[in-house]
Every structure is written in C-alpha cells, then in structure tokens.
Design an enzyme around this catalytic site. Structure first.
Site, PDB file in Angstrom:
ATOM      1  N   ARG A   1       4.763 -10.793   1.436  1.00  0.00           N
ATOM      2  CA  ARG A   1       4.254  -9.435   1.203  1.00  0.00           C
ATOM      3  C   ARG A   1       3.956  -9.293  -0.278  1.00  0.00           C
ATOM      4  O   ARG A   1       4.247 -10.192  -1.065  1.00  0.00           O
ATOM      5  CB  ARG A   1       5.187  -8.340   1.772  1.00  0.00           C
ATOM      6  CG  ARG A   1       6.648  -8.629   1.788  1.00  0.00           C
ATOM      7  CD  ARG A   1       7.256  -8.785   0.464  1.00  0.00           C
ATOM      8  NE  ARG A   1       6.915  -7.674  -0.399  1.00  0.00           N
ATOM      9  CZ  ARG A   1       6.928  -7.710  -1.727  1.00  0.00           C
ATOM     10  NH1 ARG A   1       7.274  -8.818  -2.374  1.00  0.00           N
ATOM     11  NH2 ARG A   1       6.607  -6.658  -2.438  1.00  0.00           N
ATOM     12  N   GLY A   2       3.378  -8.137  -0.648  1.00  0.00           N
ATOM     13  CA  GLY A   2       2.932  -7.942  -2.037  1.00  0.00           C
ATOM     14  C   GLY A   2       1.444  -8.256  -2.083  1.00  0.00           C
ATOM     15  O   GLY A   2       1.022  -9.342  -1.673  1.00  0.00           O
ATOM     16  N   ALA A   3       0.652  -7.296  -2.587  1.00  0.00           N
ATOM     17  CA  ALA A   3      -0.804  -7.404  -2.450  1.00  0.00           C
ATOM     18  C   ALA A   3      -1.413  -8.708  -2.992  1.00  0.00           C
ATOM     19  O   ALA A   3      -2.150  -9.397  -2.259  1.00  0.00           O
ATOM     20  CB  ALA A   3      -1.452  -6.179  -3.076  1.00  0.00           C
TER      21      ALA A   3
ATOM     22  N   GLN B   1      12.519  -3.814  -0.477  1.00  0.00           N
ATOM     23  CA  GLN B   1      11.968  -4.827  -1.400  1.00  0.00           C
ATOM     24  C   GLN B   1      12.639  -4.748  -2.770  1.00  0.00           C
ATOM     25  O   GLN B   1      12.805  -5.764  -3.447  1.00  0.00           O
ATOM     26  CB  GLN B   1      10.448  -4.617  -1.572  1.00  0.00           C
ATOM     27  CG  GLN B   1       9.608  -4.937  -0.364  1.00  0.00           C
ATOM     28  CD  GLN B   1       9.346  -3.695   0.471  1.00  0.00           C
ATOM     29  OE1 GLN B   1      10.157  -2.770   0.506  1.00  0.00           O
ATOM     30  NE2 GLN B   1       8.237  -3.661   1.170  1.00  0.00           N
TER      31      GLN B   1
ATOM     32  N   ASP C   1      -1.613  -1.485  -4.270  1.00  0.00           N
ATOM     33  CA  ASP C   1      -2.193  -2.241  -3.154  1.00  0.00           C
ATOM     34  C   ASP C   1      -3.698  -2.049  -3.049  1.00  0.00           C
ATOM     35  O   ASP C   1      -4.413  -2.938  -2.600  1.00  0.00           O
ATOM     36  CB  ASP C   1      -1.520  -1.846  -1.837  1.00  0.00           C
ATOM     37  CG  ASP C   1      -0.248  -2.641  -1.657  1.00  0.00           C
ATOM     38  OD1 ASP C   1       0.722  -2.359  -2.378  1.00  0.00           O
ATOM     39  OD2 ASP C   1      -0.254  -3.587  -0.845  1.00  0.00           O
TER      40      ASP C   1
HETATM   41  O1  MRU Z   1       4.654  -3.677   1.889  1.00  0.00           O
HETATM   42  P1  MRU Z   1       4.651  -4.588   0.699  1.00  0.00           P
HETATM   43  O2  MRU Z   1       6.000  -5.132   0.356  1.00  0.00           O
HETATM   44  O3  MRU Z   1       3.580  -5.660   0.799  1.00  0.00           O
HETATM   45  O4  MRU Z   1       4.226  -3.617  -0.475  1.00  0.00           O
HETATM   46  C1  MRU Z   1       4.149  -4.122  -1.759  1.00  0.00           C
HETATM   47  C2  MRU Z   1       3.840  -3.097  -2.752  1.00  0.00           C
HETATM   48  O5  MRU Z   1       3.605  -1.939  -2.459  1.00  0.00           O
HETATM   49  C3  MRU Z   1       3.711  -3.566  -4.132  1.00  0.00           C
HETATM   50  O6  MRU Z   1       4.136  -2.595  -5.019  1.00  0.00           O
HETATM   51  C4  MRU Z   1       2.223  -3.855  -4.345  1.00  0.00           C
HETATM   52  O7  MRU Z   1       1.753  -4.751  -3.385  1.00  0.00           O
HETATM   53  C5  MRU Z   1       1.952  -4.393  -5.648  1.00  0.00           C
HETATM   54  S1  MRU Z   1       2.524  -6.040  -5.719  1.00  0.00           S
HETATM   55  C6  MRU Z   1       2.269  -6.556  -7.290  1.00  0.00           C
END
Ligand code: MRU
Length: 346
Positions: free
Chosen positions: A51-53, A201, A242
């Site tokens: 996960r994480g964009a 997270q 995201d």
């Molecule tokens: O649902 P996730 O864990 O994928 O969400 C991640 C986030 O919202 C992060 O803050 C975002 O992707 C930025 S990652 C550098």
C-alpha cells in the site's frame, strides 16, 4: 544529502517475478509474497499487502509487465493493453500513481508500433520503462525530502498521519522522509505518529520505519491529535497524498482532512509532500476524485477479533479530501507550491 536505503524493501523484481513484502504482517513478521502473474500483484494491491500511493503505482507497473509476459496466442493488441490497464488501475481507484505508471507503460508499448507482435520484445521494453519510472521516483523522493527539510523550523514538534516512508514509496519516502532527515539534521525534537485507524499504518509501519531510522517518536490514537497539537505545541503537520487535483485539493488517508482543519484553527502549517506522479491535472478539483470505499469488516474487526456488535452499520471510506485552501504548501520534486494552486502544467 545521503539517506540510507530502507532495509524494508516493499517489493523487488527477480527472475520475472515480483516479490511483495506483506505489510499486513508488519511489524511482527517480515515475509515476501512471490507474484508470478499480474493477477497475483492485483490481489496484493487490493488486499493491501502492499500500500502507499507511490509503491502501489510501481507495483501496478510491474503487474502490467507481467500481463504482457502472460499474453498468449493472437489477439487484438490494442484491446488487450486497454483491458489489462483498466483491470490493474481499478484495483485501488484513488491513488493516481497507479494510473500514472500503468498508462506510461501502455503509451510506451503503443509507441513501438509495428513491433507489436513480438511479445518477448514488448515484455523487455515494458520492463525497461517500469525501471525508468522507479529511478525517476527515487530521484523525485530525494528532491522532495530536500525541499521539505528546508521548510521545517529548528526545534520543531511534528505530527504525521498514515505511513509515508520507504514502505509506502519504494524508497526514502515523502512526508516521513522529510521528518527523518530533518530529525537527523537536528531540526526536530518531537515526532507524533497517528495510529491511523482502521488499518493502523501509523501504529504498525511508521513506528517501525522510525525505529529503523533511529528517530524517537510518540504514538497517539487518531482522536488525540487535537489534544496533542494544542497541549504539546505541535509546530506543523506533514502528510502524503494519493491524488492531487489541478487546484490542489488533495485526497489522502481518511483522517487527513481532520488534521488540516485542526491546523487552520491552531494557526500552524499543514504540509502535503508527494511526487508529481500523484498529481492528476485532468481534474479541476477534488470533487472529481473517486474515494475508495473498503469493506465494513476492516472497521468491525481488529486482528480477526470483533470490536463491535455483529449488526453494527459501518462506512469505510479509505480516503478523504482536503480543500486546497487548508494546505499551507504542497512539496513536490518540482518545487514547493502554495495556495492558490494551479497544476495545469506540471
Ligand atoms: O491506504 P493506504 O495505506 O495505501 O494509504 C496510504 C496513504 O494515504 C498515504 O498517506 C499516501 O499514499 C501517501 S504515501 C507516500
């Protein structure tokens, strides 16, 4: 600036397979999932093993590479690319990085024109492109960290939400990369980490990354943020993104908008740090961002244990949108932008 590479690689490519670190098992167990097909990767993205964009963007790029490798027999090549791209992109609809990476590889392959029938060649070209994107991402993150550190005042107390470190980005990170570097340059005295319900997270991943980076922190539950900002004199909040619309409206982990409102009330800066691959300049504002709705059980259970009644009605938006005017600055590898934002040309 020298930032150490994470020892927690969110993924790596070896022998035509993508190995994905199962982030759901962290911080207790370090286990990689071997993905041999594009659908294996999609499953990991949907189930949030990764996960994480920025990280899911590049993983999605590798999924596309695997889809091309798996193509069999004769087929309408254009239709094939379009269908596979759509399938991968729909795995998590809010993170723009997925669209960005998959689309770049698709455009690259289409630009190769008459070589369309040589699948081995196309596979290699697609792989080359995803590796270029990976390198660009790495360079972008380093620049973001440099720009971000310059904004942090000496003796700061910072608060962050969700996870924006190496696990989320495939390299040094965005908001957390800034915090780690600023701490090591002596600018930060306290780091507060939101646990980030329901996926935790912050509690599971950000704490781990801060420990790896030898940065002391204090973990708080999300509903303590107002208290901490007021009583502990937080200097600024820094988070990731995201998807950022052309006017700067920003989708990020649910709870981000709360923090932006708190920052406004307490007159402290609210910073977004993200690579330009998170900026969707095809949409004029956040109203056009699709918010991913996730299963109710992710709210009703923690570690397979129910925390509410069986019949509890739940909503689970994975992200919220912060109005551009609440954002003090958006830190990208192309510079630091301030309200009013116009990303038409980025
Ligand atoms: O649902 P996730 O864990 O994928 O969400 C991640 C986030 O919202 C992060 O803050 C975002 O992707 C930025 S990652 C550098």
């Amino acid at each position: 600036m020298k930032l150490k590479k994470s020892i927690l690689l969110p993924f790596y490519w070896r022998n035509s397979c993508l190995y994905i670190l199962d982030q759901k098992k962290l911080p207790f167990e370090k286990k990689y999932i071997r993905c041999t097909s594009y659908r294996d990767v999609i499953r990991c993205i949907i189930d949030m093993n990764i996960r994480g964009a920025p990280a899911i963007g590049i993983a999605a790029g590798y999924a596309f590479v695997l889809a091309i490798k798996e193509a069999k027999g004769s087929f309408n090549f254009y239709k094939f690319l379009k269908e596979k791209a759509e399938e991968i992109i729909s795995s998590r609809p809010t993170a723009y990085n997925i669209f960005y990476c998959v689309n770049r590889i698709k455009e690259k392959i289409l630009s190769l024109g008459n070589k369309k029938n040589n699948k081995e060649f196309l596979f290699k070209e697609a792989l080359k492109e995803v590796k270029i994107i990976e390198e660009e991402n790495r360079n972008a993150l380093l620049k973001i960290v440099n720009y971000g550190v310059a904004l942090i005042k000496n003796n700061s107390s910072v608060l962050t939400h969700c996870n924006t470190g190496p696990l989320a980005c495939g390299d040094v990170g965005t908001a957390l990369g800034i915090i780690i570097e600023a701490y090591h340059r002596g600018k930060i005295k306290n780091v507060y980490v939101d646990e980030t319900r329901p996926y935790l997270q912050g509690a599971r991943l950000t704490t781990l990354e801060l420990e790896v980076a030898k940065v002391p922190y204090v973990l708080i539950t999300d509903n303590m943020a107002a208290f901490v900002i007021k009583e502990k004199k937080v200097s600024c909040v820094i988070i990731g993104a995201d998807r950022i619309a052309r006017n700067g409206d920003t989708a990020n982990k649910i709870g981000s908008y709360n923090l932006a409102v708190l920052c406004k009330y307490h007159k402290i800066p609210f910073y977004i740090a993200a690579p330009s691959s998170s900026i969707d300049n095809s949409i004029p504002s956040g109203r056009y961002i699709k918010i991913e709705m996730r299963p109710a059980d992710e709210v009703k259970y923690i570690n397979n244990q129910p925390i509410t009644t069986k019949n509890a009605k739940v909503i689970h938006p994975a992200f919220d949108i912060t109005d551009a005017k609440l954002i003090t600055a958006i830190i990208t590898e192309k510079g630091v932008f301030r309200y009013p934002y116009n990303f038409a040309k980025i």
